[in-house]
Design a protein around this motif. Sequence first.
Motif, PDB file in Angstrom:
ATOM      1  N   ARG A 288       0.866  -1.251   0.033  1.00  0.00           N
ATOM      2  CA  ARG A 288       0.089   0.047   0.039  1.00  0.00           C
ATOM      3  C   ARG A 288       0.858   1.140  -0.064  1.00  0.00           C
ATOM      4  O   ARG A 288       2.218   1.186   0.324  1.00  0.00           O
ATOM      5  CB  ARG A 288      -0.942   0.101   1.052  1.00  0.00           C
ATOM      6  N   GLU A 289       0.200   2.375  -0.258  1.00  0.00           N
ATOM      7  CA  GLU A 289       1.110   3.803  -0.364  1.00  0.00           C
ATOM      8  C   GLU A 289       1.352   3.946   1.050  1.00  0.00           C
ATOM      9  O   GLU A 289       0.600   3.807   1.958  1.00  0.00           O
ATOM     10  CB  GLU A 289       0.065   4.799  -0.869  1.00  0.00           C
ATOM     11  N   ALA A 290       2.385   4.869   1.114  1.00  0.00           N
ATOM     12  CA  ALA A 290       2.986   5.059   2.401  1.00  0.00           C
ATOM     13  C   ALA A 290       2.016   6.368   3.084  1.00  0.00           C
ATOM     14  O   ALA A 290       1.640   7.230   2.252  1.00  0.00           O
ATOM     15  CB  ALA A 290       4.377   5.701   2.514  1.00  0.00           C
ATOM     16  N   ALA A 291       1.755   6.410   4.343  1.00  0.00           N
ATOM     17  CA  ALA A 291       0.987   7.342   5.122  1.00  0.00           C
ATOM     18  C   ALA A 291       1.632   7.913   5.966  1.00  0.00           C
ATOM     19  O   ALA A 291       2.861   7.490   6.340  1.00  0.00           O
ATOM     20  CB  ALA A 291      -0.157   6.643   5.651  1.00  0.00           C
ATOM     21  N   PRO A 292       1.419   9.248   6.589  1.00  0.00           N
ATOM     22  CA  PRO A 292       2.225   9.789   7.424  1.00  0.00           C
ATOM     23  C   PRO A 292       2.448   8.969   8.790  1.00  0.00           C
ATOM     24  O   PRO A 292       3.813   9.047   9.343  1.00  0.00           O
ATOM     25  CB  PRO A 292       1.580  11.030   7.958  1.00  0.00           C
ATOM     26  N   ALA A 293       1.705   8.133   9.032  1.00  0.00           N
ATOM     27  CA  ALA A 293       1.736   7.361  10.177  1.00  0.00           C
ATOM     28  C   ALA A 293       2.782   6.456  10.177  1.00  0.00           C
ATOM     29  O   ALA A 293       3.287   5.388  11.179  1.00  0.00           O
ATOM     30  CB  ALA A 293       0.336   6.640  10.583  1.00  0.00           C
ATOM     31  N   ASP A 294       3.277   5.814   8.893  1.00  0.00           N
ATOM     32  CA  ASP A 294       4.117   4.899   8.510  1.00  0.00           C
ATOM     33  C   ASP A 294       5.597   5.638   8.878  1.00  0.00           C
ATOM     34  O   ASP A 294       6.606   4.634   8.881  1.00  0.00           O
ATOM     35  CB  ASP A 294       4.279   4.559   6.984  1.00  0.00           C
ATOM     36  N   ALA A 295       5.962   6.849   9.031  1.00  0.00           N
ATOM     37  CA  ALA A 295       7.128   7.235   9.334  1.00  0.00           C
ATOM     38  C   ALA A 295       7.956   6.800  10.550  1.00  0.00           C
ATOM     39  O   ALA A 295       7.041   6.479  11.618  1.00  0.00           O
ATOM     40  CB  ALA A 295       7.098   8.854   9.550  1.00  0.00           C
ATOM     41  N   LEU A 296       8.991   6.183  10.380  1.00  0.00           N
ATOM     42  CA  LEU A 296       9.759   5.610  11.688  1.00  0.00           C
ATOM     43  C   LEU A 296      10.224   6.671  12.561  1.00  0.00           C
ATOM     44  O   LEU A 296      10.487   7.789  12.167  1.00  0.00           O
ATOM     45  CB  LEU A 296      11.106   4.932  10.924  1.00  0.00           C
ATOM     46  N   PRO A 297      10.403   6.238  13.773  1.00  0.00           N
ATOM     47  CA  PRO A 297      10.879   7.288  14.833  1.00  0.00           C
ATOM     48  C   PRO A 297      12.359   7.841  14.383  1.00  0.00           C
ATOM     49  O   PRO A 297      13.224   7.201  13.854  1.00  0.00           O
ATOM     50  CB  PRO A 297      11.104   6.461  15.958  1.00  0.00           C
ATOM     51  N   ASP A 298      12.493   9.178  14.717  1.00  0.00           N
ATOM     52  CA  ASP A 298      13.669   9.772  14.422  1.00  0.00           C
ATOM     53  C   ASP A 298      14.848   9.073  14.786  1.00  0.00           C
ATOM     54  O   ASP A 298      15.704   8.954  14.063  1.00  0.00           O
ATOM     55  CB  ASP A 298      13.688  11.047  14.731  1.00  0.00           C
ATOM     56  N   ALA A 299      14.679   8.763  16.306  1.00  0.00           N
ATOM     57  CA  ALA A 299      15.861   8.107  17.055  1.00  0.00           C
ATOM     58  C   ALA A 299      16.277   6.804  16.024  1.00  0.00           C
ATOM     59  O   ALA A 299      17.448   6.683  16.169  1.00  0.00           O
ATOM     60  CB  ALA A 299      15.491   7.870  18.263  1.00  0.00           C
ATOM     61  N   PHE A 300      15.342   6.192  15.586  1.00  0.00           N
ATOM     62  CA  PHE A 300      15.754   5.069  14.883  1.00  0.00           C
ATOM     63  C   PHE A 300      16.363   5.166  13.513  1.00  0.00           C
ATOM     64  O   PHE A 300      17.485   4.532  13.141  1.00  0.00           O
ATOM     65  CB  PHE A 300      14.542   3.845  14.384  1.00  0.00           C
ATOM     66  N   VAL A 301      15.777   5.954  12.702  1.00  0.00           N
ATOM     67  CA  VAL A 301      16.529   6.510  11.308  1.00  0.00           C
ATOM     68  C   VAL A 301      17.887   6.945  11.608  1.00  0.00           C
ATOM     69  O   VAL A 301      18.719   6.615  10.969  1.00  0.00           O
ATOM     70  CB  VAL A 301      15.468   7.515  10.872  1.00  0.00           C
ATOM     71  N   GLU A 302      18.169   7.821  12.641  1.00  0.00           N
ATOM     72  CA  GLU A 302      19.412   8.338  12.897  1.00  0.00           C
ATOM     73  C   GLU A 302      20.297   7.220  13.371  1.00  0.00           C
ATOM     74  O   GLU A 302      21.653   7.499  13.066  1.00  0.00           O
ATOM     75  CB  GLU A 302      19.624   9.457  14.253  1.00  0.00           C
ATOM     76  N   GLN A 303      20.042   6.274  13.893  1.00  0.00           N
ATOM     77  CA  GLN A 303      20.981   4.989  14.344  1.00  0.00           C
ATOM     78  C   GLN A 303      21.241   4.280  13.089  1.00  0.00           C
ATOM     79  O   GLN A 303      22.060   3.204  13.024  1.00  0.00           O
ATOM     80  CB  GLN A 303      20.457   4.597  15.550  1.00  0.00           C
ATOM     81  N   ASP A 304      20.202   4.011  12.451  1.00  0.00           N
ATOM     82  CA  ASP A 304      20.227   3.078  11.386  1.00  0.00           C
ATOM     83  C   ASP A 304      20.615   3.172   9.965  1.00  0.00           C
ATOM     84  O   ASP A 304      20.155   4.458   9.416  1.00  0.00           O
ATOM     85  CB  ASP A 304      18.598   2.339  11.178  1.00  0.00           C
ATOM     86  N   SER A 305      21.518   2.793   9.445  1.00  0.00           N
ATOM     87  CA  SER A 305      21.959   3.381   8.081  1.00  0.00           C
ATOM     88  C   SER A 305      21.338   2.724   6.770  1.00  0.00           C
ATOM     89  O   SER A 305      21.503   3.045   5.643  1.00  0.00           O
ATOM     90  CB  SER A 305      23.506   2.771   8.041  1.00  0.00           C
ATOM     91  N   GLY A 306      20.273   1.756   6.906  1.00  0.00           N
ATOM     92  CA  GLY A 306      19.456   1.173   6.088  1.00  0.00           C
ATOM     93  C   GLY A 306      20.312   0.003   5.240  1.00  0.00           C
ATOM     94  O   GLY A 306      19.985  -0.280   4.267  1.00  0.00           O
ATOM     95  N   ASP A 307      21.291  -0.560   5.816  1.00  0.00           N
ATOM     96  CA  ASP A 307      22.215  -1.476   5.351  1.00  0.00           C
ATOM     97  C   ASP A 307      21.231  -3.131   5.429  1.00  0.00           C
ATOM     98  O   ASP A 307      21.585  -3.798   4.627  1.00  0.00           O
ATOM     99  CB  ASP A 307      23.357  -1.828   6.115  1.00  0.00           C
ATOM    100  N   VAL A 308      20.126  -2.971   6.315  1.00  0.00           N
ATOM    101  CA  VAL A 308      19.593  -4.339   6.531  1.00  0.00           C
ATOM    102  C   VAL A 308      18.182  -4.288   6.042  1.00  0.00           C
ATOM    103  O   VAL A 308      17.667  -5.148   5.454  1.00  0.00           O
ATOM    104  CB  VAL A 308      19.494  -4.570   8.037  1.00  0.00           C
ATOM    105  N   ALA A 309      17.489  -3.104   6.149  1.00  0.00           N
ATOM    106  CA  ALA A 309      15.975  -2.847   5.827  1.00  0.00           C
ATOM    107  C   ALA A 309      15.920  -1.617   4.845  1.00  0.00           C
ATOM    108  O   ALA A 309      16.594  -0.852   5.189  1.00  0.00           O
ATOM    109  CB  ALA A 309      15.271  -2.681   6.986  1.00  0.00           C
ATOM    110  N   ASP A 310      14.929  -1.693   4.101  1.00  0.00           N
ATOM    111  CA  ASP A 310      14.656  -0.386   3.182  1.00  0.00           C
ATOM    112  C   ASP A 310      13.970   0.277   4.020  1.00  0.00           C
ATOM    113  O   ASP A 310      12.539   0.164   3.990  1.00  0.00           O
ATOM    114  CB  ASP A 310      14.064  -1.144   1.679  1.00  0.00           C
ATOM    115  N   LEU A 311      14.331   1.619   4.563  1.00  0.00           N
ATOM    116  CA  LEU A 311      13.500   2.397   5.446  1.00  0.00           C
ATOM    117  C   LEU A 311      12.433   2.958   4.821  1.00  0.00           C
ATOM    118  O   LEU A 311      11.513   3.390   5.401  1.00  0.00           O
ATOM    119  CB  LEU A 311      14.250   3.268   6.060  1.00  0.00           C
ATOM    120  N   SER A 312      12.614   3.192   3.457  1.00  0.00           N
ATOM    121  CA  SER A 312      11.346   3.820   2.712  1.00  0.00           C
ATOM    122  C   SER A 312      10.189   2.876   2.720  1.00  0.00           C
ATOM    123  O   SER A 312       8.965   3.313   2.369  1.00  0.00           O
ATOM    124  CB  SER A 312      11.810   4.304   1.262  1.00  0.00           C
TER     125      SER A 312
END
Length: 143
Positions: A39-63
């Motif tokens: 499904r299309e992304a919605a505003p509620a799908d946004a990951l927590p800022d603290a997680f995004v800052e710590q994760d480089s996206g090497d394991v999961a596609d954050l988008s």
Amino acid sequence: MAHGSVSIARMTAGLVLALSVAALSGCAAFTTGYAVLDREAAPADALPDAFVEQDSGDVADLSSARFVGEHSGSSLWLLRGVDQGSICMLAHQDETVGNMVCGGDGGPVEMSGPAGHFVTVPDDYPTPDGATRISDNVYALSP
């Protein structure tokens, strides 16, 4: 006699083709998926800022993150893994409590940690025994 050999070869080729189509159709019938990720992304799908800052996206596609619900103070997301055929689940409570696990998308992926004990399953997969439904694909398990 040569005409008979050609006929047998054609029949054999036709049989092989028919069996191949049947086999591929059978595989498609057992294909697993996670509709929430389509499904299309919605505003509620946004990951927590603290997680995004710590994760480089090497394991999961954050988008690809899709919010799937909450349980006992943990917010839960499903994400596509960067490896083809993998699925990831993030459980997050706050900047200090959270964990992510990834596994194959064809079966259950289980996570246990400070944020809780959860399992993700593909669409139309049986409900895990003793589990509490959070979404179509995510269940909480008793410790």
